[in-house]
Design a protein around this motif. Structure first.
Motif, PDB file in Angstrom:
ATOM      1  N   ALA A  92      41.012  48.806  50.118  1.00  0.00           N
ATOM      2  CA  ALA A  92      41.776  49.631  51.660  1.00  0.00           C
ATOM      3  C   ALA A  92      41.511  48.871  52.490  1.00  0.00           C
ATOM      4  O   ALA A  92      42.435  48.805  53.603  1.00  0.00           O
ATOM      5  N   ASP A  93      40.555  48.039  52.791  1.00  0.00           N
ATOM      6  CA  ASP A  93      40.227  47.127  53.747  1.00  0.00           C
ATOM      7  C   ASP A  93      41.104  45.760  53.575  1.00  0.00           C
ATOM      8  O   ASP A  93      41.194  44.933  54.753  1.00  0.00           O
ATOM      9  N   ASP A  94      41.452  45.303  52.430  1.00  0.00           N
ATOM     10  CA  ASP A  94      42.100  44.214  52.193  1.00  0.00           C
ATOM     11  C   ASP A  94      43.575  44.244  53.217  1.00  0.00           C
ATOM     12  O   ASP A  94      44.210  45.034  52.917  1.00  0.00           O
ATOM     13  N   PRO A  95      44.044  43.011  53.464  1.00  0.00           N
ATOM     14  CA  PRO A  95      45.075  43.079  54.377  1.00  0.00           C
ATOM     15  C   PRO A  95      46.206  43.350  53.504  1.00  0.00           C
ATOM     16  O   PRO A  95      47.176  44.091  54.035  1.00  0.00           O
ATOM     17  N   LEU A  96      46.302  42.920  52.300  1.00  0.00           N
ATOM     18  CA  LEU A  96      47.441  43.470  51.346  1.00  0.00           C
ATOM     19  C   LEU A  96      47.421  44.722  50.862  1.00  0.00           C
ATOM     20  O   LEU A  96      48.183  45.653  50.896  1.00  0.00           O
ATOM     21  N   GLY A  97      46.188  45.084  50.593  1.00  0.00           N
ATOM     22  CA  GLY A  97      45.879  46.590  50.107  1.00  0.00           C
ATOM     23  C   GLY A  97      46.327  47.686  51.333  1.00  0.00           C
ATOM     24  O   GLY A  97      46.603  48.661  51.172  1.00  0.00           O
ATOM     25  N   ALA A  98      45.935  47.190  52.530  1.00  0.00           N
ATOM     26  CA  ALA A  98      46.271  48.023  53.674  1.00  0.00           C
ATOM     27  C   ALA A  98      47.861  48.428  53.793  1.00  0.00           C
ATOM     28  O   ALA A  98      48.441  49.301  54.444  1.00  0.00           O
ATOM     29  N   LEU A  99      48.694  47.623  53.205  1.00  0.00           N
ATOM     30  CA  LEU A  99      50.164  47.957  53.074  1.00  0.00           C
ATOM     31  C   LEU A  99      50.330  48.857  52.234  1.00  0.00           C
ATOM     32  O   LEU A  99      51.414  49.804  52.361  1.00  0.00           O
ATOM     33  N   ALA A 100      49.617  49.535  51.126  1.00  0.00           N
ATOM     34  CA  ALA A 100      50.037  50.182  50.078  1.00  0.00           C
ATOM     35  C   ALA A 100      49.318  51.799  50.021  1.00  0.00           C
ATOM     36  O   ALA A 100      48.087  51.869  50.897  1.00  0.00           O
ATOM     37  N   ARG A 101      50.047  52.553  49.507  1.00  0.00           N
ATOM     38  CA  ARG A 101      49.416  53.881  49.612  1.00  0.00           C
ATOM     39  C   ARG A 101      48.597  53.924  48.456  1.00  0.00           C
ATOM     40  O   ARG A 101      47.998  54.839  48.173  1.00  0.00           O
ATOM     41  N   ARG A 102      48.804  53.299  47.307  1.00  0.00           N
ATOM     42  CA  ARG A 102      48.293  53.534  46.015  1.00  0.00           C
ATOM     43  C   ARG A 102      47.758  52.093  45.711  1.00  0.00           C
ATOM     44  O   ARG A 102      48.557  51.034  45.640  1.00  0.00           O
ATOM     45  N   ARG A 103      46.474  51.771  45.426  1.00  0.00           N
ATOM     46  CA  ARG A 103      45.785  50.442  45.197  1.00  0.00           C
ATOM     47  C   ARG A 103      44.969  50.887  44.004  1.00  0.00           C
ATOM     48  O   ARG A 103      43.999  51.286  43.740  1.00  0.00           O
ATOM     49  N   ILE A 104      45.544  49.689  43.005  1.00  0.00           N
ATOM     50  CA  ILE A 104      45.116  49.876  41.484  1.00  0.00           C
ATOM     51  C   ILE A 104      44.352  48.649  41.165  1.00  0.00           C
ATOM     52  O   ILE A 104      44.738  47.525  41.401  1.00  0.00           O
TER      53      ILE A 104
END
Length: 305
Positions: free
Chosen positions: A131-143
């Motif tokens: 959730a703290d990753d710059p790309l992860g922060a763009l997403a609603r679902r992180r797999i």
């Protein structure tokens, strides 16, 4: 599928190529339901994109494969863009090099479909805090997929649980869906109190660790972890006053369901491939409350160990 190579390109040029590709394919209207970002090493990109292709048949998406290369030197963005060819949407495999690697989100952000959910998948090594990753922060679902980590799979799973945030999930948890359904059905058939339980699996199995935590959280009983030869999880036993309820799967395909007072019966319990797991996770983009509770319990069990 017609693919177009763009060298030393930009986000706007990639977006324009998406439009041209759709027009050439004769379908200028978009029927995609989400954007799927895949962050993957170059050597694993082909397998990951093939898995996403199979999942896209159920979930038409704009799939953005992101390969983060060497962060040194002059920034460069190369992309391979295309539509059709078995894809349920459109795809771009984007290679980043140089300083732009540190700002990958600035390349990806303009390519997200407007007014549509975003999911991100790390097929191999996950970030410590998605959730703290710059790309992860763009997403609603992180797999993530702790079982695909090259080393310390159990430690990776534990870190993912510690860093849990709404929207996070792991394919090690998705692999448990058939097991959890069978165990829940078994207790529906035998509504008796479970005194204790055990899980047998390969020595290193993030899914088994999660299953222990889930059983402990739901049943509030001690759950032992035993080591077997595999593959994966091979046996779950729930002890009751009437006798044990057991599900045994030794070949990774067919399980035997045993319960007090009833004959043993075979149950299909095949180990699923990644595309099926990915498709399942993309069906739900809200928070998985059960996984959240299981993640908290796994962290608590580790502290008490």
């Amino acid at each position: 599928m017609t693919m177009f190579e763009l060298e030393n390109t930009t986000s706007s040029a990639i977006a324009a190529e998406f439009v041209r590709a759709r027009t050439r394919a004769g379908s200028p209207a978009m029927g995609m339901v989400m954007t799927l970002i895949i962050v993957v090493p170059d050597e694993d990109a082909e397998a990951a994109m093939q898995a996403a292709q199979r999942a896209s048949r159920e979930h038409p998406a704009r799939v953005l494969g992101i390969i983060l290369g060497d962060g040194r030197g002059k920034p460069q963005v190369d992309a391979t863009v295309g539509t059709g060819g078995g894809w349920g949407g459109e795809t771009a495999l984007i290679r980043l090099r140089g300083e732009v690697v540190r700002y990958a989100e600035s390349v990806v952000l303009p390519l997200l479909l407007p007014d549509s959910p975003v999911a991100i998948w790390w097929p191999t090594e996950p970030p410590e805090d998605p959730a703290d990753d710059p790309l992860g922060a763009l997403a609603r679902r992180r797999i993530t997929d702790s079982a695909a980590a090259t080393r310390g799979k159990s430690s990776v799973m534990l870190r993912q649980c510690r860093a849990y945030a709404p929207g996070n999930t792991d394919l090690s948890w998705t692999r448990l869906t058939p097991w959890r359904a069978l165990l829940a059905a078994a207790l529906d058939q035998h509504p008796v109190k479970v005194a204790r339980a055990s899980v047998s699996a390969e020595r290193i199995s993030p899914s088994a660790d999660l299953l222990v935590a889930w059983l402990n959280d739901r049943l509030r009983v001690p759950v032992e972890r035993h080591t077997s030869e595999g593959p994966g999880i091979t046996k779950v036993v729930m002890d009751t006053k009437q006798g044990p309820i057991a599900i045994t799967r030794e070949d990774g395909r067919l399980a035997m369901f045993s319960s007090p007072g009833r004959p043993d019966r075979p149950v299909a319990l095949k180990r699923r491939e990644v595309p099926a797991l990915l498709s399942e996770e993309l069906r739900r983009l809200d928070e998985d409350d059960i996984y959240a509770a299981t993640a908290r319990r796994l962290v608590a069990l580790e502290k008490d160990a």
